[in-house]
Scaffold this motif. Sequence first.
Motif, PDB file in Angstrom:
ATOM      1  N   PRO A 101       0.819  -1.235   0.000  1.00 21.18           N
ATOM      2  CA  PRO A 101       0.000   0.000   0.000  1.00 21.18           C
ATOM      3  C   PRO A 101       0.845   1.274   0.000  1.00 21.18           C
ATOM      4  O   PRO A 101       0.477   2.264  -0.647  1.00 21.18           O
ATOM      5  N   ARG A 102       1.961   1.253   0.717  1.00 21.99           N
ATOM      6  CA  ARG A 102       2.806   2.453   0.773  1.00 21.99           C
ATOM      7  C   ARG A 102       3.397   2.761  -0.605  1.00 21.99           C
ATOM      8  O   ARG A 102       3.446   3.928  -1.019  1.00 21.99           O
ATOM      9  N   TYR A 103       3.818   1.722  -1.313  1.00 13.84           N
ATOM     10  CA  TYR A 103       4.362   1.930  -2.659  1.00 13.84           C
ATOM     11  C   TYR A 103       3.268   2.348  -3.639  1.00 13.84           C
ATOM     12  O   TYR A 103       3.494   3.183  -4.522  1.00 13.84           O
ATOM     13  N   HIS A 104       2.078   1.745  -3.496  1.00 14.61           N
ATOM     14  CA  HIS A 104       0.968   2.142  -4.369  1.00 14.61           C
ATOM     15  C   HIS A 104       0.671   3.630  -4.203  1.00 14.61           C
ATOM     16  O   HIS A 104       0.476   4.361  -5.190  1.00 14.61           O
ATOM     17  N   ALA A 105       0.649   4.073  -2.962  1.00 16.10           N
ATOM     18  CA  ALA A 105       0.352   5.492  -2.694  1.00 16.10           C
ATOM     19  C   ALA A 105       1.437   6.398  -3.287  1.00 16.10           C
ATOM     20  O   ALA A 105       1.138   7.492  -3.801  1.00 16.10           O
ATOM     21  N   LYS A 106       2.685   5.953  -3.227  1.00 17.45           N
ATOM     22  CA  LYS A 106       3.786   6.741  -3.791  1.00 17.45           C
ATOM     23  C   LYS A 106       3.609   6.917  -5.297  1.00 17.45           C
ATOM     24  O   LYS A 106       3.752   8.029  -5.823  1.00 17.45           O
ATOM     25  N   PHE A 107       3.260   5.825  -5.986  1.00 13.05           N
ATOM     26  CA  PHE A 107       3.052   5.912  -7.430  1.00 13.05           C
ATOM     27  C   PHE A 107       1.774   6.695  -7.763  1.00 13.05           C
ATOM     28  O   PHE A 107       1.696   7.354  -8.800  1.00 13.05           O
ATOM     29  N   ALA A 108       0.769   6.619  -6.874  1.00  9.71           N
ATOM     30  CA  ALA A 108      -0.480   7.345  -7.114  1.00  9.71           C
ATOM     31  C   ALA A 108      -0.254   8.853  -7.080  1.00  9.71           C
ATOM     32  O   ALA A 108      -0.886   9.608  -7.833  1.00  9.71           O
ATOM     33  N   LYS A 109       0.642   9.319  -6.208  1.00  6.92           N
ATOM     34  CA  LYS A 109       0.928  10.742  -6.130  1.00  6.92           C
ATOM     35  C   LYS A 109       1.514  11.275  -7.441  1.00  6.92           C
ATOM     36  O   LYS A 109       1.387  12.458  -7.757  1.00  6.92           O
ATOM     37  N   LYS A 110       2.148  10.394  -8.212  1.00 10.47           N
ATOM     38  CA  LYS A 110       2.749  10.794  -9.480  1.00 10.47           C
ATOM     39  C   LYS A 110       1.806  10.541 -10.668  1.00 10.47           C
ATOM     40  O   LYS A 110       2.186  10.763 -11.819  1.00 10.47           O
ATOM     41  N   GLY A 111       0.597  10.039 -10.379  1.00  9.83           N
ATOM     42  CA  GLY A 111      -0.378   9.808 -11.438  1.00  9.83           C
ATOM     43  C   GLY A 111      -0.222   8.483 -12.156  1.00  9.83           C
ATOM     44  O   GLY A 111      -0.851   8.257 -13.193  1.00  9.83           O
ATOM     45  N   PHE A 112       0.599   7.569 -11.613  1.00 10.80           N
ATOM     46  CA  PHE A 112       0.837   6.281 -12.265  1.00 10.80           C
ATOM     47  C   PHE A 112      -0.051   5.170 -11.708  1.00 10.80           C
ATOM     48  O   PHE A 112      -0.126   4.095 -12.295  1.00 10.80           O
ATOM     49  N   ALA A 113      -0.677   5.412 -10.567  1.00  9.11           N
ATOM     50  CA  ALA A 113      -1.513   4.390  -9.938  1.00  9.11           C
ATOM     51  C   ALA A 113      -2.770   5.045  -9.381  1.00  9.11           C
ATOM     52  O   ALA A 113      -2.821   6.254  -9.182  1.00  9.11           O
ATOM     53  N   THR A 114      -3.771   4.219  -9.146  1.00 10.65           N
ATOM     54  CA  THR A 114      -5.021   4.734  -8.590  1.00 10.65           C
ATOM     55  C   THR A 114      -5.685   3.652  -7.756  1.00 10.65           C
ATOM     56  O   THR A 114      -5.537   2.453  -8.043  1.00 10.65           O
ATOM     57  N   LYS A 115      -6.394   4.086  -6.742  1.00  8.01           N
ATOM     58  CA  LYS A 115      -7.148   3.151  -5.918  1.00  8.01           C
ATOM     59  C   LYS A 115      -8.595   3.173  -6.396  1.00  8.01           C
ATOM     60  O   LYS A 115      -9.266   4.197  -6.296  1.00  8.01           O
ATOM     61  N   ILE A 116      -9.053   2.054  -6.923  1.00  6.99           N
ATOM     62  CA  ILE A 116     -10.406   1.996  -7.475  1.00  6.99           C
ATOM     63  C   ILE A 116     -11.347   1.375  -6.451  1.00  6.99           C
ATOM     64  O   ILE A 116     -11.129   0.257  -5.979  1.00  6.99           O
ATOM     65  N   ASN A 117     -12.368   2.127  -6.106  1.00  2.00           N
ATOM     66  CA  ASN A 117     -13.401   1.655  -5.194  1.00  2.00           C
ATOM     67  C   ASN A 117     -14.571   1.138  -6.024  1.00  2.00           C
ATOM     68  O   ASN A 117     -15.254   1.907  -6.716  1.00  2.00           O
ATOM     69  N   PHE A 118     -14.796  -0.159  -5.976  1.00  4.67           N
ATOM     70  CA  PHE A 118     -15.877  -0.766  -6.741  1.00  4.67           C
ATOM     71  C   PHE A 118     -17.152  -0.806  -5.909  1.00  4.67           C
ATOM     72  O   PHE A 118     -17.101  -0.869  -4.667  1.00  4.67           O
ATOM     73  N   SER A 119     -18.268  -0.766  -6.597  1.00  3.59           N
ATOM     74  CA  SER A 119     -19.548  -0.920  -5.915  1.00  3.59           C
ATOM     75  C   SER A 119     -19.556  -2.248  -5.162  1.00  3.59           C
ATOM     76  O   SER A 119     -18.955  -3.233  -5.589  1.00  3.59           O
ATOM     77  N   SER A 120     -20.232  -2.288  -4.039  1.00  2.00           N
ATOM     78  CA  SER A 120     -20.279  -3.505  -3.219  1.00  2.00           C
ATOM     79  C   SER A 120     -20.958  -4.664  -3.938  1.00  2.00           C
ATOM     80  O   SER A 120     -20.869  -5.810  -3.491  1.00  2.00           O
TER      81      SER A 120
END
Length: 386
Positions: A64-83
């Motif tokens: 998660p920490r690495y995902h967040a680092k890449f997300a700040k640069k626009g390379f990753a995103t956290k997708i929240n799917f409908s339940s």
Amino acid sequence: MSSCPTIHLTLPQCDGGSRKIRFIHLVNVTSFRLTECPHKSPVVPLYLGADLFSNTDIRTENHPRYHAKFAKKGFATKINFSSAFRFHGLKVATANNSLWFYSVQGLFRVAFEMYSKQEQLAVLENFQDVWKSQINDSPLKMSYSLSVQLDFALSSSLHDTESRKEMSQPQHCQVGRESVYVYGSDTGNASADHDYCSFPKQSLQTEHSQLLVSTVRKKLHNLDDKLSSETHGYTEQLDTIMVLLENIDQYINGNLKEKDVTETVLALLKTQDWGCVYSSSLLCGIGRWLGQQFHAANSSISQKVEGFKVQHIERISDLPPAEELATELFPEAMQTLLLHWMGLSEESTVEKRHSEFPILLLILEFANHNLITGVAHVLYSSLICK
């Protein structure tokens, strides 16, 4: 409003060389597809972060920490799917139905930061066309909330036979404020977590086996094509090729014998000059393997030596000749290696071999840490004192 059935999804996967990478197509800020867009409308392929980080040095709890680092640069995103959406083969907390995904640019960033050179090359070969087609994509947002699946007909390859039976009829499902036709089933347990972020072991093994069979068949077809078109170019190699193919046939049938392997290895060793003895990876590999085999035999050799000493305790000063001792106590392969190393082949004169065998016996005693002769004991004592 009618209740919405659980929608079971299996993410498609693409070939990333040694790894399989699952993905989705982002259509807009609320919608996605699993299948190719029928009208080629603009979509953004997003690649599952769990697959990108698998088999890397990054521990799972640090992902998660690495995902967040890449997300700040626009390379990753956290997708929240409908339940309403459930994912086969993925562990997602039901209270937080979200997954990390990467753009193709992010995929390349991860590859060049964390993969081996071979894996980086595989990413280049397999994703360069996608990268070119998405070169003008905007950076990803930190997160998206997706509630609409726009696939109107799921590919049969995404589901097994039973799943297809359950999902044969489209269901009208109200997800949030959007209405969408999806193929789903309400038989799933909405409160249960999904399986861990990997494909089931059996499925992976089956897929790997099928891939290997396909590769082997392709190589055999290529060999057939070469021999059909350029037989004269391989005349000198045909004997070795025949030996290899016979071994392959015997190996598949489970009746490959050590003698056949010996002939094959010798044939390969004799095919060409494999380079300087000072820099030969082949000799290093053989030497390493031989050393490991000989080291593993040490305990059995020690037992033989101890038994020999018990039998000859009364005549330690009157031991048999060196050649008899070496033959009785040490493996033939060890003697063969040293004899040829010392320039003593089977054709050497009896006198020459007789004069050199005390040296060979001494080497075997030291190498196997089993001292038998008086000379070995004296020399060993002298050496350890120094």
